[in-house]
Design a protein around this motif. Structure first.
Motif, PDB file in Angstrom:
ATOM      1  N   ASN A  27     -34.043  17.486 -21.275  1.00  0.00           N
ATOM      2  CA  ASN A  27     -33.564  18.861 -21.199  1.00  0.00           C
ATOM      3  C   ASN A  27     -33.050  19.241 -19.812  1.00  0.00           C
ATOM      4  OD1 ASN A  27     -34.253  19.441 -23.910  1.00  0.00           O
ATOM      5  ND2 ASN A  27     -36.397  19.699 -23.307  1.00  0.00           N
ATOM      6  N   SER A  28     -32.983  18.242 -18.919  1.00  0.00           N
ATOM      7  CA  SER A  28     -32.511  18.526 -17.565  1.00  0.00           C
ATOM      8  C   SER A  28     -31.013  18.792 -17.555  1.00  0.00           C
ATOM      9  CB  SER A  28     -32.827  17.343 -16.641  1.00  0.00           C
ATOM     10  OG  SER A  28     -34.208  17.056 -16.629  1.00  0.00           O
ATOM     11  N   ALA A  29     -30.559  19.453 -16.497  1.00  0.00           N
ATOM     12  CA  ALA A  29     -29.121  19.679 -16.351  1.00  0.00           C
ATOM     13  C   ALA A  29     -28.414  18.330 -16.223  1.00  0.00           C
ATOM     14  CB  ALA A  29     -28.852  20.527 -15.114  1.00  0.00           C
ATOM     15  N   PRO A  30     -27.294  18.146 -16.914  1.00  0.00           N
ATOM     16  CA  PRO A  30     -26.608  16.853 -16.859  1.00  0.00           C
ATOM     17  C   PRO A  30     -26.010  16.574 -15.482  1.00  0.00           C
ATOM     18  CG  PRO A  30     -25.297  18.459 -18.072  1.00  0.00           C
ATOM     19  CD  PRO A  30     -26.619  19.102 -17.811  1.00  0.00           C
ATOM     20  N   ASP A  31     -25.900  15.312 -15.168  1.00  0.00           N
ATOM     21  CA  ASP A  31     -25.223  14.867 -13.957  1.00  0.00           C
ATOM     22  C   ASP A  31     -23.748  14.657 -14.301  1.00  0.00           C
ATOM     23  OD1 ASP A  31     -25.694  12.013 -11.669  1.00  0.00           O
ATOM     24  OD2 ASP A  31     -24.111  13.512 -11.803  1.00  0.00           O
ATOM     25  N   LYS A  32     -22.898  15.574 -13.887  1.00  0.00           N
ATOM     26  CA  LYS A  32     -21.481  15.541 -14.251  1.00  0.00           C
ATOM     27  C   LYS A  32     -20.619  14.973 -13.136  1.00  0.00           C
ATOM     28  CE  LYS A  32     -21.970  19.835 -16.907  1.00  0.00           C
ATOM     29  NZ  LYS A  32     -21.419  21.200 -17.130  1.00  0.00           N
ATOM     30  N   SER A  33     -21.254  14.343 -12.170  1.00  0.00           N
ATOM     31  CA  SER A  33     -20.540  13.970 -10.949  1.00  0.00           C
ATOM     32  C   SER A  33     -19.406  12.977 -11.165  1.00  0.00           C
ATOM     33  CB  SER A  33     -21.530  13.399  -9.925  1.00  0.00           C
ATOM     34  OG  SER A  33     -22.176  12.253 -10.449  1.00  0.00           O
ATOM     35  N   GLY A  34     -19.398  12.288 -12.302  1.00  0.00           N
ATOM     36  CA  GLY A  34     -18.362  11.291 -12.551  1.00  0.00           C
ATOM     37  C   GLY A  34     -17.168  11.787 -13.342  1.00  0.00           C
ATOM     38  N   LEU A  35     -17.208  13.007 -13.830  1.00  0.00           N
ATOM     39  CA  LEU A  35     -16.090  13.507 -14.630  1.00  0.00           C
ATOM     40  C   LEU A  35     -14.848  13.605 -13.748  1.00  0.00           C
ATOM     41  CD1 LEU A  35     -17.820  16.259 -16.790  1.00  0.00           C
ATOM     42  CD2 LEU A  35     -17.225  13.927 -17.450  1.00  0.00           C
ATOM     43  N   PRO A  36     -13.728  13.001 -14.168  1.00  0.00           N
ATOM     44  CA  PRO A  36     -12.558  12.908 -13.289  1.00  0.00           C
ATOM     45  C   PRO A  36     -11.800  14.212 -13.105  1.00  0.00           C
ATOM     46  CG  PRO A  36     -12.097  11.873 -15.399  1.00  0.00           C
ATOM     47  CD  PRO A  36     -13.542  12.239 -15.422  1.00  0.00           C
ATOM     48  N   SER A  37     -11.906  15.133 -14.043  1.00  0.00           N
ATOM     49  CA  SER A  37     -11.200  16.412 -13.910  1.00  0.00           C
ATOM     50  C   SER A  37     -11.853  17.428 -14.827  1.00  0.00           C
ATOM     51  CB  SER A  37      -9.718  16.248 -14.276  1.00  0.00           C
ATOM     52  OG  SER A  37      -9.556  16.175 -15.687  1.00  0.00           O
ATOM     53  N   ASP A  38     -11.433  18.685 -14.688  1.00  0.00           N
ATOM     54  CA  ASP A  38     -12.024  19.736 -15.526  1.00  0.00           C
ATOM     55  C   ASP A  38     -11.514  19.676 -16.963  1.00  0.00           C
ATOM     56  OD1 ASP A  38     -10.010  22.449 -14.099  1.00  0.00           O
ATOM     57  OD2 ASP A  38      -9.469  20.646 -15.220  1.00  0.00           O
ATOM     58  N   ARG A  39     -10.641  18.722 -17.251  1.00  0.00           N
ATOM     59  CA  ARG A  39     -10.228  18.535 -18.652  1.00  0.00           C
ATOM     60  C   ARG A  39     -11.313  17.808 -19.444  1.00  0.00           C
ATOM     61  NH1 ARG A  39      -6.780  15.160 -19.651  1.00  0.00           N
ATOM     62  NH2 ARG A  39      -6.566  14.032 -17.651  1.00  0.00           N
ATOM     63  N   PHE A  40     -12.236  17.198 -18.722  1.00  0.00           N
ATOM     64  CA  PHE A  40     -13.312  16.434 -19.356  1.00  0.00           C
ATOM     65  C   PHE A  40     -14.588  17.273 -19.405  1.00  0.00           C
ATOM     66  CE2 PHE A  40     -11.837  11.947 -19.544  1.00  0.00           C
ATOM     67  CZ  PHE A  40     -10.615  12.095 -18.918  1.00  0.00           C
ATOM     68  N   SER A  41     -15.246  17.257 -20.538  1.00  0.00           N
ATOM     69  CA  SER A  41     -16.533  17.923 -20.660  1.00  0.00           C
ATOM     70  C   SER A  41     -17.361  17.179 -21.692  1.00  0.00           C
ATOM     71  CB  SER A  41     -16.367  19.392 -21.066  1.00  0.00           C
ATOM     72  OG  SER A  41     -15.767  19.468 -22.349  1.00  0.00           O
ATOM     73  N   ALA A  42     -18.656  17.378 -21.632  1.00  0.00           N
ATOM     74  CA  ALA A  42     -19.534  16.728 -22.597  1.00  0.00           C
ATOM     75  C   ALA A  42     -20.733  17.611 -22.841  1.00  0.00           C
ATOM     76  CB  ALA A  42     -19.983  15.349 -22.100  1.00  0.00           C
TER      77      ALA A  42
END
Lengths: 115, 112
Positions: free
Chosen positions: A52-67
């Motif tokens: 339930n922790s906040a996801p680590d989004k550090s690898g997303l290449p741009s704001d077009r990507f989300s998960a």
């Protein structure tokens, strides 16, 4: 037993369209990862979920990507306004926990082709 | 930042010959090293990890902290060893301990 399942296995889309890629991790695995595998580029880390922790989004290449990961299980990777450089194999992996000694179990990947 | 380098994109050896797949890394803390393998039309899977000091399918890898290397070796290659091999690092002392950093991979072909 069932491994990590990804769908679709192949996706062809037109430039500018949005796509959703799905990952069903192994039951009971709390950690879930998305990687991108490009020809000659190796595996590029995208995002990591742990419980339930906040996801680590550090690898997303741009704001077009989300998960997102709903209910601590299934995850969806969304790419908006796809570009040709988004073409790659998107791999999902899960592990029993996010600690350093937990090996990753990978799915077969989704091959995305943006035309 | 942690980085993994696999200098050979392609490597071909004859059956029965020794094989060594090179892996060098850079890190700022305490690394844990892995080798993952992807056979044709199969999913990526763990081959071995340095903390286990194990031999899997005849492969071994020794962590050399002085040379920051984790080369994968097998004394007698077999045709079924043909696959893509990825070296990976996890820095267990940093905040990014949760993710693996992969090299670009080496495609090994064992010729008959």
């Amino acid at each position: 037993g069932a491994g990590v399942s990804q769908s679709p296995s192949n996706k062809v889309t037109e430039k500018g369209k949005d796509v959703e890629l799905r990952c069903d991790p192994i039951s009971g695995h709390t950690a879930l990862y998305w990687y991108r595998q490009s020809l000659g580029q190796g595996l590029e880390f995208l995002i990591y979920f742990q419980g339930n922790s906040a996801p680590d989004k550090s690898g997303l290449p741009s704001d077009r990507f989300s998960a997102e990961r709903t209910g601590g299980s299934v995850s969806t990777l969304t790419i908006q306004r796809t570009q040709q450089e988004d073409s790659a194999v998107y791999l999902c992996a899960s592990s029993p926990r996010g600690s350093y000694n937990s090996p990753l179990h990978f799915g077969n990947g989704t091959r995305l082709t943006v035309t | 930042a942690q980085r993994v380098t696999q200098p050979e994109k392609l490597l071909s050896v004859f059956k029965g010959a020794p094989v060594e797949l090179k892996c060098n890394y850079s890190y700022s803390g305490s690394p844990e090293l892995f080798w993952y393998v992807q056979y044709s039309r199969q999913r990526l899977q763990l081959l071995l990890r340095h903390i286990s000091r194990e031999s899997i399918k005849g492969f071994t890898a020794d962590l050399n902290k002085g040379e920051t290397s984790f080369h994968l070796k097998k004394p007698f290659a077999q045709e079924e060893d043909s696959a893509m091999y990825y070296c990976a690092l996890r820095d267990i002392s940093s905040g990014s301990a949760r993710q693996l950093t992969f090299g670009s991979g080496t495609q090994l072909t064992v010729l008959p």
